[in-house]
Scaffold this motif. Sequence first.
Motif, PDB file in Angstrom:
ATOM      1  N   LEU A  92     -64.417  59.891-108.977  1.00 19.17           N
ATOM      2  CA  LEU A  92     -63.712  60.621-109.929  1.00 19.17           C
ATOM      3  C   LEU A  92     -63.511  61.178-110.606  1.00 19.17           C
ATOM      4  O   LEU A  92     -63.424  62.252-111.363  1.00 19.17           O
ATOM      5  CB  LEU A  92     -62.028  60.002-108.903  1.00 19.17           C
ATOM      6  CG  LEU A  92     -60.714  60.363-109.708  1.00 19.17           C
ATOM      7  CD1 LEU A  92     -60.445  62.213-109.482  1.00 19.17           C
ATOM      8  CD2 LEU A  92     -59.936  59.855-109.140  1.00 19.17           C
TER       9      LEU A  92
ATOM     10  N   TYR B 289     -55.549  57.812-108.001  1.00 22.23           N
ATOM     11  CA  TYR B 289     -56.024  56.830-108.370  1.00 22.23           C
ATOM     12  C   TYR B 289     -55.175  55.454-107.843  1.00 22.23           C
ATOM     13  O   TYR B 289     -55.687  54.373-107.126  1.00 22.23           O
ATOM     14  CB  TYR B 289     -57.038  57.290-108.642  1.00 22.23           C
ATOM     15  CG  TYR B 289     -58.254  56.285-108.966  1.00 22.23           C
ATOM     16  CD1 TYR B 289     -58.626  55.322-107.972  1.00 22.23           C
ATOM     17  CD2 TYR B 289     -57.763  54.506-109.964  1.00 22.23           C
ATOM     18  CE1 TYR B 289     -59.801  54.536-108.285  1.00 22.23           C
ATOM     19  CE2 TYR B 289     -58.246  53.927-110.135  1.00 22.23           C
ATOM     20  CZ  TYR B 289     -59.841  53.435-108.871  1.00 22.23           C
ATOM     21  OH  TYR B 289     -60.381  52.244-109.257  1.00 22.23           O
TER      22      TYR B 289
ATOM     23  N   ASN C 245     -54.675  62.608-111.721  1.00 23.03           N
ATOM     24  CA  ASN C 245     -55.714  61.845-111.385  1.00 23.03           C
ATOM     25  C   ASN C 245     -56.128  60.185-111.477  1.00 23.03           C
ATOM     26  O   ASN C 245     -55.918  59.772-110.094  1.00 23.03           O
ATOM     27  CB  ASN C 245     -56.601  61.924-111.328  1.00 23.03           C
ATOM     28  CG  ASN C 245     -57.174  63.217-111.079  1.00 23.03           C
ATOM     29  OD1 ASN C 245     -57.080  63.865-110.731  1.00 23.03           O
ATOM     30  ND2 ASN C 245     -58.414  63.671-111.713  1.00 23.03           N
TER      31      ASN C 245
ATOM     32  N   ALA D  17     -57.665  64.886-107.564  1.00 29.32           N
ATOM     33  CA  ALA D  17     -58.392  63.754-106.507  1.00 29.32           C
ATOM     34  C   ALA D  17     -57.804  64.363-105.534  1.00 29.32           C
ATOM     35  O   ALA D  17     -58.925  63.964-104.310  1.00 29.32           O
ATOM     36  CB  ALA D  17     -57.569  62.335-107.218  1.00 29.32           C
TER      37      ALA D  17
END
Length: 232
Positions: free
Chosen positions: A65, A37, A33, A75
């Motif tokens: 998230l 991100y 994630n 994600a």
Amino acid sequence: MPILFLEVYCRLMNVKEMIKQNNILREQMTPFNRSYYEDMLLALRASRVDRIQAETLLLEAAELLLREQKKGKNAKQVFGEQPEDYFRELMNSKPERKPRSAAYPYALIPWAALTCLFAALAVLGLISIWESGAAGHFGSISLFTLLAVPVGSIVLIQLLLKWLGSLSDNDAPKQRTFDIKGLGIYVALSVVVIFAGLFLDKLFPVITISPWVSLALAVVGGLGLKFIFFRS
């Protein structure tokens, strides 16, 4: 001048605080994630979206998230297959910004400084007239002051921006040793500038200016700031 100073300070500090908060949230993400991100982050920061708006959107995305991460989602399930897809519509909707001339701040800062100077002369002069019937010291201004205020304002803002730019975006502020030599040089230069100003001020001619004229110049300056420098 105080308005310009405040705007520059608040915008820079808001961005820095949001970046620090963003870094804290990223540490709570899983490796996958976080990698996804960070690709989103790079895409949005490189886009034409306003800096403060971009950081606000990134914080909102990070919080979303993390909430979904607690539910077991990754994600891609939250934002889509490609990191930039979530912000693509926003990024494409922003028109190209016209590049500003390098001389832009050197026109804006003195203009704002002189506008504030004339506004102060107008307000204090009108108060003096109301109380004593005469503008007194606020009914005149030295040519030296008219030259020193714009130049001094540029130096002040440049020093402020240089100091703010030296602050770290990613790390906590570092403790620094007290620079007694630097302080001594600063104090000495300040004293020299003050006394030089007092001496030079007497060598330059003094211009008589009514508080009403100062008010008119302040209004014109304010309109110039709105319609020339701060127009969308």
